[in-house]
Design an enzyme around this catalytic site. Structure first.
Site, PDB file in Angstrom:
ATOM      1  CE  LYS A 187      -2.312  -1.355   3.699  1.00 57.36           C
ATOM      2  NZ  LYS A 187      -1.697  -2.691   3.878  1.00 57.36           N
ATOM      3  CB  THR A 188       3.740   2.313   2.133  1.00 57.04           C
ATOM      4  OG1 THR A 188       2.949   2.056   3.294  1.00 57.04           O
ATOM      5  CG2 THR A 188       4.526   3.586   2.341  1.00 57.04           C
TER       6      THR A 188
ATOM      7  CG  ASP B 178      -0.006   3.455   6.833  1.00 56.94           C
ATOM      8  OD1 ASP B 178      -0.888   2.744   6.321  1.00 56.94           O
ATOM      9  OD2 ASP B 178       1.087   3.006   7.216  1.00 56.94           O
TER      10      ASP B 178
ATOM     11  CB  THR C 295      -5.109  -3.443   7.964  1.00 57.30           C
ATOM     12  OG1 THR C 295      -5.373  -2.621   9.106  1.00 57.30           O
ATOM     13  CG2 THR C 295      -3.636  -3.355   7.643  1.00 57.30           C
TER      14      THR C 295
ATOM     15  NE  ARG D 132       6.105  -3.951   6.028  1.00 56.81           N
ATOM     16  CZ  ARG D 132       5.020  -3.503   6.625  1.00 56.81           C
ATOM     17  NH1 ARG D 132       4.485  -4.179   7.617  1.00 56.81           N
ATOM     18  NH2 ARG D 132       4.461  -2.386   6.220  1.00 56.81           N
TER      19      ARG D 132
HETATM   20  P1  ATP Z   1       1.816  -0.978   5.409  1.00 54.45           P
HETATM   21  O1  ATP Z   1       0.419  -0.853   4.986  1.00 54.45           O
HETATM   22  O2  ATP Z   1       1.991  -1.653   6.738  1.00 54.45           O
HETATM   23  O3  ATP Z   1       2.605   0.293   5.249  1.00 54.45           O
HETATM   24  P2  ATP Z   1       2.439  -1.848   2.897  1.00 54.45           P
HETATM   25  O4  ATP Z   1       1.371  -2.766   2.414  1.00 54.45           O
HETATM   26  O5  ATP Z   1       2.313  -0.422   2.587  1.00 54.45           O
HETATM   27  O6  ATP Z   1       2.495  -2.010   4.414  1.00 54.45           O
HETATM   28  P3  ATP Z   1       5.017  -1.596   1.738  1.00 54.45           P
HETATM   29  O7  ATP Z   1       5.727  -0.871   2.815  1.00 54.45           O
HETATM   30  O8  ATP Z   1       4.531  -0.823   0.592  1.00 54.45           O
HETATM   31  O9  ATP Z   1       3.833  -2.409   2.380  1.00 54.45           O
HETATM   32  O10 ATP Z   1       5.913  -2.793   1.159  1.00 54.45           O
HETATM   33  C1  ATP Z   1       7.011  -3.286   1.849  1.00 54.45           C
HETATM   34  C2  ATP Z   1       8.161  -3.602   0.901  1.00 54.45           C
HETATM   35  O11 ATP Z   1       7.787  -4.681   0.060  1.00 54.45           O
HETATM   36  C3  ATP Z   1       8.592  -2.496  -0.063  1.00 54.45           C
HETATM   37  O12 ATP Z   1       9.657  -1.747   0.418  1.00 54.45           O
HETATM   38  C4  ATP Z   1       9.054  -3.226  -1.304  1.00 54.45           C
HETATM   39  O13 ATP Z   1      10.423  -3.570  -1.223  1.00 54.45           O
HETATM   40  C5  ATP Z   1       8.273  -4.493  -1.273  1.00 54.45           C
HETATM   41  N1  ATP Z   1       7.134  -4.445  -2.172  1.00 54.45           N
HETATM   42  C6  ATP Z   1       5.841  -4.326  -1.803  1.00 54.45           C
HETATM   43  N2  ATP Z   1       5.048  -4.418  -2.861  1.00 54.45           N
HETATM   44  C7  ATP Z   1       5.844  -4.594  -3.927  1.00 54.45           C
HETATM   45  C8  ATP Z   1       5.598  -4.786  -5.330  1.00 54.45           C
HETATM   46  N3  ATP Z   1       4.353  -4.832  -5.812  1.00 54.45           N
HETATM   47  N4  ATP Z   1       6.651  -4.941  -6.142  1.00 54.45           N
HETATM   48  C9  ATP Z   1       7.890  -4.917  -5.654  1.00 54.45           C
HETATM   49  N5  ATP Z   1       8.189  -4.759  -4.349  1.00 54.45           N
HETATM   50  C10 ATP Z   1       7.188  -4.605  -3.502  1.00 54.45           C
END
Ligand code: ATP
Length: 334
Positions: free
Chosen positions: A64-65, A109, A158, A217
């Site tokens: 998501k981030t 977030d 979430t 992650r």
């Molecule tokens: P939160 O909601 O807790 O912030 P998130 O879902 O936003 O978690 P991210 O922080 O965006 O998760 O992803 C964590 C890591 O996973 C990123 O730094 C990246 O390295 C990797 N990642 C996530 N999604 C992808 C993707 N679609 N392609 C490549 N790498 C990804």
């Protein structure tokens, strides 16, 4: 510095930022979501309008981030980041709203944890790019309206179910992120080991991917741990036997379940006879917050059919018994 199998929050954020894709074409998987966002970005550029507000939902660590930070890169604008729990009153939003640039992104977030008063304060900002500030109290109270730069709000949650209806309706796009396939995670692991200057074999990348709970992650954190393990005990490169040994040492089992997953299943099966059991009772026994259970542990266990949800609570499935080396109970005669 050697990074443990479950590195702390700050460390994790640094890794995430360093390994995050910068552009939509670098994002692996989630193809449908990426294609729709691509369209929205191109349209916003052609029509010279800010991107409509976007809500991302899905379990933690699925990107998501990542999507929220990729979009301003695509648009060539800036991003400001905050989170629901940091916004306890409307005034907490003011510095962000006054710092907006035309077309820039405000990322919130855990937006479901924003208090109702802040939510109501943000509605006119989302709809008409203005905010209403009430000065004074009672009879002498008056409202001053400020206009804002046109911006895009990106929310991540979430729990989209916990968002109020009016808040949800104000987002133009709702995108749900799903767990990743082993192939997609293996690709992410290969790319990220490249960024970390760590040679990795194809079968090692697959082994890490298979044991990463469908979550980028988690894949990154397993990769970091395995890299440290190899640097300490071998030559820093990652082969399949090294990946296996590192994950075994981190107590990640061959299905990719970690200590918390197994503890959850053990308690559900041994203490509660396989359920049905309420999440609160499980959380109290495991000594974790029930939010951690329902946001972080359960989504993967549900998806992989280790457990199911019934109206009376969580129930262990045959796969959960097998994972713990136990015999599943015989089905009860009807
Ligand atoms: P939160 O909601 O807790 O912030 P998130 O879902 O936003 O978690 P991210 O922080 O965006 O998760 O992803 C964590 C890591 O996973 C990123 O730094 C990246 O390295 C990797 N990642 C996530 N999604 C992808 C993707 N679609 N392609 C490549 N790498 C990804």
């Amino acid at each position: 510095k050697v990074i443990g199998p479950s590195s702390g929050d700050d460390e994790r954020k640094q890794h995430d930022a360093a390994l995050r894709p910068k552009l939509l074409k670098e994002v692996i998987g989630q193809r449908k979501v990426a294609e729709r966002l691509e369209i929205a970005v191109r349209a916003s550029q052609k029509l010279n309008e800010p991107l409509g507000h976007i809500l991302f939902d899905g379990p933690p660590g699925l990107g998501k981030t990542t999507f929220a930070t990729v979009l301003p890169n695509e648009l060539g604008t800036s991003i400001q980041m905050t989170s629901g729990p940091a916004l306890s009153k409307p005034a907490d939003l003011l510095p962000f709203l006054t710092n907006l640039e035309e077309g820039s992104v405000l990322f919130i977030d855990e937006i479901h944890r924003m208090p109702r008063v802040v939510e109501e304060f943000i509605y006119p900002a989302m709809e008409d790019f203005r905010i209403d500030i009430v000065l004074g109290e009672g009879m002498s109270a008056r409202t001053i309206t400020y206009s804002l730069k046109r911006f895009t709000l990106i929310g991540a949650t979430t729990r989209s179910g916990m968002l109020s209806g009016p808040m949800r309706d104000r987002f133009k796009m709702h995108e749900h992120l799903e767990f990743y396939s082993v192939e997609e995670l293996a690709t992410i692991i290969r790319i990220n080991s490249g960024k970390l200057n760590t040679p990795i074999t194809e079968s090692a990348a697959r082994e890490l991917a298979r044991r990463s709970r469908g979550t980028p992650r988690v894949a990154n954190s397993r990769l970091h741990w395995t890299r440290s393990y190899s640097a300490a005990k071998h030559d820093g490169s990652i082969s399949e036997p090294i990946a296996k040994a590192a994950l075994d040492m981190a107590e990640v089992d061959s299905d990719g379940l970690d200590k918390n997953d197994r503890r959850y299943l053990e308690i559900l099966i041994d203490l509660y006879g396989g359920g049905p059991t309420g999440v609160e009772a499980l959380a109290a026994t495991i000594n974790l917050a029930s939010d951690t259970l329902s946001d972080e542990i359960e989504p993967y266990l549900l998806r992989e059919q280790y457990i199911t949800r019934s109206p009376r609570g969580r129930v262990a499935m045959p796969r959960a018994y097998t994972a713990l080396g136990k015999l599943p109970p015989r089905p009860k005669p009807d």
